[in-house]
Scaffold this active site. Structure first.
Site, mmCIF file in Angstrom:
data_model
loop_
_atom_site.group_PDB
_atom_site.id
_atom_site.type_symbol
_atom_site.label_atom_id
_atom_site.label_comp_id
_atom_site.label_asym_id
_atom_site.label_seq_id
_atom_site.Cartn_x
_atom_site.Cartn_y
_atom_site.Cartn_z
ATOM 1 N N SER A 76 12.568 10.966 34.281
ATOM 2 C CA SER A 76 11.210 10.841 34.848
ATOM 3 C C SER A 76 10.465 9.767 34.069
ATOM 4 O O SER A 76 10.624 9.669 32.853
ATOM 5 C CB SER A 76 10.463 12.182 34.714
ATOM 6 O OG SER A 76 11.121 13.175 35.484
ATOM 7 N N GLU A 189 11.238 3.397 48.904
ATOM 8 C CA GLU A 189 11.560 3.017 47.517
ATOM 9 C C GLU A 189 11.988 1.550 47.472
ATOM 10 O O GLU A 189 11.534 0.770 46.650
ATOM 11 C CB GLU A 189 12.676 3.926 47.002
ATOM 12 C CG GLU A 189 13.033 3.750 45.550
ATOM 13 C CD GLU A 189 14.158 4.692 45.092
ATOM 14 O OE1 GLU A 189 14.664 5.495 45.897
ATOM 15 O OE2 GLU A 189 14.536 4.590 43.913
ATOM 16 N N GLY A 218 20.112 2.959 41.414
ATOM 17 C CA GLY A 218 19.697 4.153 40.699
ATOM 18 C C GLY A 218 20.893 5.024 40.414
ATOM 19 O O GLY A 218 22.037 4.598 40.584
HETATM 20 N N1 LIG Z 1 12.782 -0.033 31.478
HETATM 21 C C1 LIG Z 1 12.821 0.624 32.629
HETATM 22 N N2 LIG Z 1 13.964 1.252 32.996
HETATM 23 C C2 LIG Z 1 13.950 1.900 34.176
HETATM 24 C C3 LIG Z 1 12.806 1.954 35.018
HETATM 25 N N3 LIG Z 1 13.126 2.667 36.122
HETATM 26 C C4 LIG Z 1 14.411 3.049 35.983
HETATM 27 N N4 LIG Z 1 14.906 2.572 34.818
HETATM 28 C C5 LIG Z 1 16.256 2.755 34.289
HETATM 29 O O1 LIG Z 1 17.170 2.346 35.289
HETATM 30 C C6 LIG Z 1 18.246 3.272 35.360
HETATM 31 C C7 LIG Z 1 18.296 3.866 36.744
HETATM 32 O O2 LIG Z 1 17.060 4.471 36.986
HETATM 33 P P1 LIG Z 1 16.631 4.659 38.514
HETATM 34 O O3 LIG Z 1 16.839 3.407 39.250
HETATM 35 O O4 LIG Z 1 15.286 5.260 38.603
HETATM 36 O O5 LIG Z 1 17.689 5.690 39.003
HETATM 37 P P2 LIG Z 1 17.509 7.200 38.856
HETATM 38 O O6 LIG Z 1 16.526 7.534 37.773
HETATM 39 O O7 LIG Z 1 18.849 7.765 38.677
HETATM 40 O O8 LIG Z 1 16.839 7.590 40.219
HETATM 41 P P3 LIG Z 1 17.403 7.659 41.685
HETATM 42 O O9 LIG Z 1 16.696 6.544 42.411
HETATM 43 O O10 LIG Z 1 16.968 9.022 42.114
HETATM 44 O O11 LIG Z 1 18.865 7.488 41.741
HETATM 45 C C8 LIG Z 1 18.001 4.330 34.301
HETATM 46 O O12 LIG Z 1 18.729 3.939 33.140
HETATM 47 C C9 LIG Z 1 16.521 4.220 34.025
HETATM 48 O O13 LIG Z 1 16.245 4.524 32.673
HETATM 49 C C10 LIG Z 1 11.625 1.281 34.579
HETATM 50 O O14 LIG Z 1 10.573 1.276 35.228
HETATM 51 N N5 LIG Z 1 11.696 0.625 33.392
#
Ligand SMILES: Nc1nc2c(ncn2[C@@H]2O[C@H](COP(=O)(O)OP(=O)(O)OP(=O)(O)O)[C@@H](O)[C@H]2O)c(=O)[nH]1
Length: 466
Positions: A76, A189, A218
């Site tokens: 989160s 998204e 993700g």
């Molecule tokens: N620095 C940074 N890392 C992020 C951010 N959002 C996601 N990440 C990283 O990118 C990777 C994938 O995150 P997400 O794309 O949100 O995928 P997810 O959390 O598994 O979510 P889903 O979309 O449900 O699959 C993880 O290692 C997160 O820590 C962000 O805003 N900033």
């Protein structure tokens, strides 16, 4: 990728600024209209515009905040943004945004919705603390859950979302609304991610061929979004549900964009591991590094995940990854498909420059071909192939000694993840191995760096409705 013919700008679109409208039209396509610079707004284009939010006036002292939670499957995150009267970002303290993250994600608390909501408390408290007390009551807070909750199913995800709504009502002085705590559909998204990246790059207001496309990998899902010509949009296959609509119309800084966007549930990086292990079928997989014997838990299922007696094999793992992508693939009934029978959008100038985020950046940094301290890096899909070939030759202990940035629980899957990412780019999205792509974690905006993530796109939308 084949290049689409450049769009002839058929209809004259009035250039107008400083007004934010979200427009809906009969075909149930949502139009997002954003004009960011102060000037008396020119008349809106014909007929199909209904103003429901107006952000006008000098940038002066007016500022508004937005708090966006990204409830992803792997964790989160909370983003707090501050906008001036032109919806340009202005710093919060020393930073351009407040960004905090924690693991695990909401979907890990499937059996205890209240515990899931409580997991956001520390992020909520810190987010509130940076919003001036006198502005909190009118500062919108949104929670967008993504593939992790989508995969839990409606009943369980709704229980968790309701617990989050209760938490915001009971413990927050921010402005929350029930329908601002939702499971974001994949196309939303992807569209928000496209707005984020092109807003930060200053592309909004340019022709579609001067915008960049985005890929967001993700844990549960992967999204691709890029702007296409009006001509290609007219040829888009029609879909039965709005969520699966291939094209969203966006009005951004006076330009009408036709955004091709699709979200592939079960093909995020963590979900794909389960798909690839299903293909292996037996007790071991050619994608697991030698020396590892265990199982892989994903979305309340457990899969045997032990190395083959001969260890991991790049070639065999690549074959399994291709099968996982093309597994029981419906025939492509469109002009051209990516995978799973999904229309590929026709390619074109809006896709020629791809910004690729999330797990693509993370694994490339861990595999050592991208500097983790840099906000972005120009690479080629072939770099993932090369990194995969290197990793697939190792056992877990060798990998641990070499890849010091890889978390222990990810080490056995390093070969699999890199093979999958290469396969997704080439066999999934049809990229050329040698074409340049930009892996992105943050984007330079004025003299700051902003996270390259969909919440900013959501913040721009909700700030305009304030
Ligand atoms: N620095 C940074 N890392 C992020 C951010 N959002 C996601 N990440 C990283 O990118 C990777 C994938 O995150 P997400 O794309 O949100 O995928 P997810 O959390 O598994 O979510 P889903 O979309 O449900 O699959 C993880 O290692 C997160 O820590 C962000 O805003 N900033």
């Amino acid at each position: 990728m084949k290049r689409a013919r450049p769009e002839s700008m058929g209809d004259k679109i009035h250039r107008f600024r400083s007004v934010i409208v979200v427009v809906s039209i009969p075909m149930a396509l949502v139009l997002l209209v954003i004009m960011l610079m102060p000037r008396s707004p020119a008349p809106l284009p014909a007929s199909d515009a209904e103003i429901i939010g107006r952000k006008a006036g000098p940038s002066g002292g007016s500022r508004s905040y937005a708090v966006i939670f990204d409830a992803g499957s792997s964790g989160s995150r909370v983003h707090v943004y501050c906008f001036d009267g032109n919806l340009d970002l202005i710093p919060i303290g020393q930073e351009i945004e407040l960004f905090l993250q924690k693991k695990p994600g909401l979907s890990s608390y499937a059996k205890d919705p209240k515990e899931a909501a409580n997991s956001l408390t520390s992020l909520l408290e810190k987010a509130e603390s940076v919003v001036p007390a006198e502005l909190r009551a009118k500062t919108p807070v949104r929670v967008g859950a993504t593939a992790g909750l989508r995969q839990l199913g409606a009943e369980t995800s709704e229980q968790i979302l309701q617990a989050v709504r209760d938490l915001l009502n009971e413990r927050s002085s921010l402005n929350s609304k029930p329908d601002w705590v939702t499971v974001l559909d994949g196309t939303q998204e992807g569209a928000f991610q496209w707005v984020t990246i092109n807003y930060l790059l200053g592309n909004l207001g340019k022709k579609h061929l001067n915008t960049v496309g985005v890929v967001d990998l993700g844990g549960g899902s992967v999204q691709m979004a890029y702007a296409i010509s009006e001509r290609d949009a007219a040829k888009a296959p029609k879909s039965t549900t709005e969520e699966d609509e291939y094209v969203k119309k966006l009005f951004l800084k006076g330009i009408k964009y036709y955004l091709y966007v699709h979200s592939y549930l079960r093909f995020g990086l963590l979900a794909a591991r389960a798909e690839i292990l299903k293909i292996a079928g037996g007790s071991h997989s050619d994608c697991i590094l030698n020396g590892y014997h265990g199982s892989y838990k994903y979305s309340d299922r457990e899969f045997p995940a032990s190395a083959s007696p001969s260890g991991s094999s790049y070639t065999n793992c690549r074959n399994d990854a291709i099968k996982a992508l093309k597994h029981d693939e419906p025939t492509c009934t469109h002009m051209k498909c990516t995978f799973g029978g999904v229309w590929n959008g026709g390619g074109g100038d809006g896709q020629k420059n791809l910004f690729v985020a999330s797990f693509f950046f993370d694994r490339a940094a861990e595999a050592g071909f991208v500097d983790p301290t840099k906000p972005f890096a120009k690479v080629k899909p072939a770099d993932f192939e090369e990194a995969a070939k290197r990793a697939c030759k190792l056992n877990v202990d060798e990998a641990k000694a070499i890849y010091t940035n890889v978390a222990d629980d990810n080490l056995p899957y390093l070969c699999m993840d890199l093979v999958y990412q290469f396969t997704l780019l080439i066999d999934g999205f049809g990229l050329e191995p040698w074409q340049d792509i930009t892996l992105v974690k943050k984007v330079k905006y004025h003299d700051s760096l902003v996270e390259a993530a969909w919440p900013l796109g959501s913040a721009i939308e909700v700030a305009s409705l304030a």
